[in-house]
Design an enzyme around this catalytic site. Sequence first.
Site, mmCIF file in Angstrom:
data_model
loop_
_atom_site.group_PDB
_atom_site.id
_atom_site.type_symbol
_atom_site.label_atom_id
_atom_site.label_comp_id
_atom_site.label_asym_id
_atom_site.label_seq_id
_atom_site.Cartn_x
_atom_site.Cartn_y
_atom_site.Cartn_z
ATOM 1 N N CYS A 71 0.530 -1.191 -0.293
ATOM 2 C CA CYS A 71 -0.070 -0.348 0.323
ATOM 3 C C CYS A 71 0.812 1.059 0.115
ATOM 4 C CB CYS A 71 -0.746 0.016 1.263
ATOM 5 S SG CYS A 71 -1.983 -0.783 0.997
ATOM 6 N N CYS A 73 -5.577 1.403 3.900
ATOM 7 C CA CYS A 73 -4.711 1.626 3.324
ATOM 8 C C CYS A 73 -3.436 2.229 3.574
ATOM 9 C CB CYS A 73 -4.553 1.754 1.627
ATOM 10 S SG CYS A 73 -5.856 3.408 1.085
#
Length: 225
Positions: free
Chosen positions: A108, A216
């Site tokens: 991420c 994320c």
Amino acid sequence: MRQLTEVQENPVLLLRKAHALLGSRLAVMSSFGAESALLLAFVAEADPDIKVLFLNTGKHFPQTLTYRQELADKLGLTNVEDIGPSPAQVSDRDPTGELWAFDPDACCNLRKVEPLQVASLPYEVLVTGRKRGQAATRATMTIVEERADSQQLRLNPLAFWSARDIQAEMQRRALPPHPLVAEGYLSIGCAPCTRPVDGQEDARSGRWSGLNKTECGIHIAAKPL
Ligand code: SF4
């Protein structure tokens, strides 16, 4: 940004006012996901030339990439920009494309957090489509937030909209849903990290399912203004 809080109850007025005040220093982040069409319809109504940033991680479902193009065309959005990691960064840090499987936070960071940090530098205000009802981690979110780690504001015009309200307004406006919604995907991110959910789960429980991870990283560290 007192002028923004005065019109925060009306998403179109909020976006129009923000664009009038900020011009090219305003951008909307959109995943072109399950409920994105409504915020994007409000953007188009406020001003179709407002900048929209689409974070192309390289791991999206093909249906998302098709939907991104078709929805932007349907709404007449004229300023959608794809952002994402460079091929060199991906080649260097995720050469097999499987980083998500053994270090999703690093994945991420590579594919979302760092590209957005770079792409968002010109903007004083970023608009998101997040809602309080999506997950416990978003339950206290406000419409106007400031980042704990920067001067950049976040606007969340749909913060207090329920899933039912959103569906009703999308139907009223005849907005096309993301094609995967019909298959039970109620929150749609990267393909390897997204599964369908059943009616008892919150919408985001299909994201990073089975992992101790709910965000994320691009929406962390915001606080109410
Ligand atoms: S959601 Fe999954 S595939 Fe997408 S950037 Fe994060 S870890 Fe990687």
